[in-house]
Design an enzyme around this catalytic site. Structure first.
Site, PDB file in Angstrom:
ATOM      1  N   LYS A 112     -16.557   5.773   4.483  1.00  0.00           N
ATOM      2  CA  LYS A 112     -15.577   5.318   5.467  1.00  0.00           C
ATOM      3  C   LYS A 112     -15.547   6.288   6.654  1.00  0.00           C
ATOM      4  O   LYS A 112     -15.567   7.507   6.471  1.00  0.00           O
ATOM      5  CB  LYS A 112     -14.188   5.236   4.821  1.00  0.00           C
ATOM      6  CG  LYS A 112     -13.180   4.452   5.653  1.00  0.00           C
ATOM      7  CD  LYS A 112     -11.915   4.194   4.861  1.00  0.00           C
ATOM      8  CE  LYS A 112     -10.958   3.309   5.652  1.00  0.00           C
ATOM      9  NZ  LYS A 112      -9.723   3.026   4.904  1.00  0.00           N
TER      10      LYS A 112
ATOM     11  N   GLU B 208       0.859  -1.195   0.000  1.00  0.00           N
ATOM     12  CA  GLU B 208       0.000   0.000   0.000  1.00  0.00           C
ATOM     13  C   GLU B 208       0.886   1.232   0.000  1.00  0.00           C
ATOM     14  O   GLU B 208       1.842   1.305   0.767  1.00  0.00           O
ATOM     15  CB  GLU B 208      -0.901   0.079   1.244  1.00  0.00           C
ATOM     16  CG  GLU B 208      -1.923  -1.012   1.396  1.00  0.00           C
ATOM     17  CD  GLU B 208      -2.701  -0.883   2.715  1.00  0.00           C
ATOM     18  OE1 GLU B 208      -2.866   0.255   3.216  1.00  0.00           O
ATOM     19  OE2 GLU B 208      -3.122  -1.922   3.246  1.00  0.00           O
TER      20      GLU B 208
ATOM     21  N   GLU C 199     -13.707   6.223  -0.893  1.00  0.00           N
ATOM     22  CA  GLU C 199     -14.667   5.524  -0.023  1.00  0.00           C
ATOM     23  C   GLU C 199     -15.463   6.550   0.785  1.00  0.00           C
ATOM     24  O   GLU C 199     -15.094   6.892   1.902  1.00  0.00           O
ATOM     25  CB  GLU C 199     -13.922   4.593   0.930  1.00  0.00           C
ATOM     26  CG  GLU C 199     -13.180   3.483   0.235  1.00  0.00           C
ATOM     27  CD  GLU C 199     -12.528   2.571   1.249  1.00  0.00           C
ATOM     28  OE1 GLU C 199     -13.194   1.641   1.740  1.00  0.00           O
ATOM     29  OE2 GLU C 199     -11.352   2.803   1.568  1.00  0.00           O
TER      30      GLU C 199
ATOM     31  N   GLU D 207      -9.492   9.958   5.118  1.00  0.00           N
ATOM     32  CA  GLU D 207      -9.714   8.515   5.041  1.00  0.00           C
ATOM     33  C   GLU D 207     -10.626   8.140   3.877  1.00  0.00           C
ATOM     34  O   GLU D 207     -10.565   7.032   3.357  1.00  0.00           O
ATOM     35  CB  GLU D 207     -10.317   8.001   6.348  1.00  0.00           C
ATOM     36  CG  GLU D 207      -9.333   7.907   7.495  1.00  0.00           C
ATOM     37  CD  GLU D 207      -8.227   6.900   7.217  1.00  0.00           C
ATOM     38  OE1 GLU D 207      -8.524   5.795   6.747  1.00  0.00           O
ATOM     39  OE2 GLU D 207      -7.053   7.237   7.460  1.00  0.00           O
TER      40      GLU D 207
END
Length: 464
Positions: free
Chosen positions: A287, A230, A284, A293
């Site tokens: 999230k 990642e 996202e 985030e």
């Protein structure tokens, strides 16, 4: 999330040849079959205890999530858990068992040479990471790490590491310059120098990767390659995250891609590219946590790029430059009556050939107004040469880069048709116009169940 077939269409359109899933979602694995895309699947943390405590459970997991899909779905890697040593320290004692049990199941299926097994670790387990030559693993983890490294070495696998210069920069309180975190060119006197090796470091990423190599060396392991599972940069953040911006995200990921593809390597291992997955494919929006985030993605859920990657100094585009791969789709949440009226218009006055939507024909399934409207909208949009204003339909349609094709239902954009539109403006679409299209295009069923991707997709650019 988009339907798995739409996700795969996006991956193929972007020429993404490697992807990491945070689980082993069956719908996603089926959609990836025969795509040519190499896939890393994951044992989620919530399944780790069961897999690590029972050889039979691990064998069953491999049978269901790997063997049943291979080789049609080209699974190359299994990630066992995610940042277990830092996120789930109580599970640390069974992590090595989980790795061995999963590998044993692959051996039993004669797949151990084709599929590697490892576990992604957080860079926080590496202490005193600069200068890299002084780096070492948290000593409390040595009882887990030493047998793990022996396993990785004996199976020819990778040491998987999640590398986030964004967080290193944020936590440094100004010690780490932003340019150093973003791979921006530095003056020679601004480069970081390892006083022990005299190696020069021009970016945080290389320093973290080399810190992992030196930490392994501290435990007498010298030949296990580092794979970055990642890395990325958020494109938006809260007021206390001023450097989570579109430009910084674009700069980091564009420079990271160039750095890896140029096979620059690291100062300790020059010329050896570090295989790297970008976190992540989609934003996202649901999230929890900081705004950042929610905003690590290269694409929005409708397939539109969050930003256009810059991959050469001349500013030319790559990967998510989708200007030549656009489609017209029904908007998520659009009013069904408005969609139906627009569908009727497209198949009537709009002169779209909607015969593919008839029962038994290639685009009849899924039988719902949104899917049928998307087919008709896209056909009209391409028939009109993708002219401005031809993908609106009174506000219920939107342009997307996600190819809506599925199964045998191939959309006009996928065929490369170029319609002509002489005067450059689209006729007005009156939703109240009585349609000459027969009622056979009406949707009488509830919206079909959409397979949800429970995991996070990671855009990958692994070099073999």
């Amino acid at each position: 999330m988009p339907h798995p077939t739409q996700v795969v269409a996006l991956l193929r359109a972007q020429q993404i040849r490697h992807v990491r899933l945070f689980n082993a979602d069956r719908g996603m694995l089926l959609a990836l079959a025969n795509s040519g895309i190499k896939v890393a699947v994951s044992v989620p943390n919530e399944q780790l205890l069961a897999v690590g405590q029972s050889n039979a459970t691990a064998a069953n997991w491999v049978a269901q999530n790997v063997v049943s899909h291979y080789p049609a779905t080209n699974i190359t890697t299994i990630c066992v858990g995610s940042e277990v040593l830092s996120a789930l320290p109580n599970a640390a004692p069974i992590l090595n068992n989980a790795l061995k049990f999963i590998h044993s199941a692959l051996v039993a299926s004669n797949l151990d040479r084709q599929i590697k097994v490892s576990t992604p670790l957080a860079s926080s387990i590496i202490l005193d990471s600069f200068p890299p030559s002084q780096a070492f693993f948290n000593h409390t983890l040595k009882p887990v790490l030493v047998p793990m490294l022996k396993f990785l070495q004996s199976t020819g696998s990778y040491f998987m590491l999640n590398v986030y210069p964004y967080y290193d920069y944020m936590l440094s309180n100004g010690v780490i310059p932003l340019d150093y975190a973003l791979f921006r060119p530095l003056a020679a006197n601004k480069e970081a120098v390892d006083s022990n090796t005299l190696l020069h470091y021009t970016n945080v990423f290389d320093a973290m990767v080399d810190a992992a190599y030196f930490a392994m060396l501290d435990l007498n392991f010298t030949n296990i390659p580092v794979m970055v599972t990642e890395s990325g940069w958020p494109s938006q953040g809260d007021s206390d995250e001023p450097d989570a911006t579109l430009d910084n995200a674009n700069t980091y990921n564009s420079n990271l891609i160039k750095h890896v593809l140029n096979k620059t390597g690291t100062p300790k291992h020059p010329g050896i590219a570090v295989s790297t997955y970008i976190y992540e494919l989609y934003n996202e929006d649901n999230k929890p946590g900081h705004l950042s985030e929610k905003n690590w993605g290269l694409f929005n859920a409708n397939g539109t790029p969050v930003y256009i990657l810059r991959l050469t100094e001349s500013g030319s585009m790559f990967a998510n430059d989708t200007s030549n791969q656009t489609y017209c789709a029904a908007k998520d949440g659009a009013d069904s009556k408005m969609l139906q009226a627009a569908l009727d218009w497209a198949c009537g006055p709009g002169k779209v050939d909607c015969s593919a939507l008839l029962q038994g024909e290639r685009c009849y399934e899924p039988d719902n107004v949104a899917a049928h409207a998307t087919y008709a909208f896209d056909a009209y949009y391409h028939m009109m040469g993708r002219a401005p204003g031809t993908c609106d339909f009174n506000g219920v349609a939107t342009i997307t880069t996600t190819n809506p094709s599925h199964g045998s239902c191939v959309f006009s954009g996928s065929l490369g048709r170029n319609g002509t539109f002489v005067n450059g403006t689209a006729p007005a679409m009156d939703s109240t116009t009585s349609s000459s299209s027969p009622s056979r295009y009406l949707n009488n069923n509830a919206y079909s169940t959409i397979l949800t991707i429970l995991g996070i997709l990671v855009w990958s650019m692994i070099l073999l």
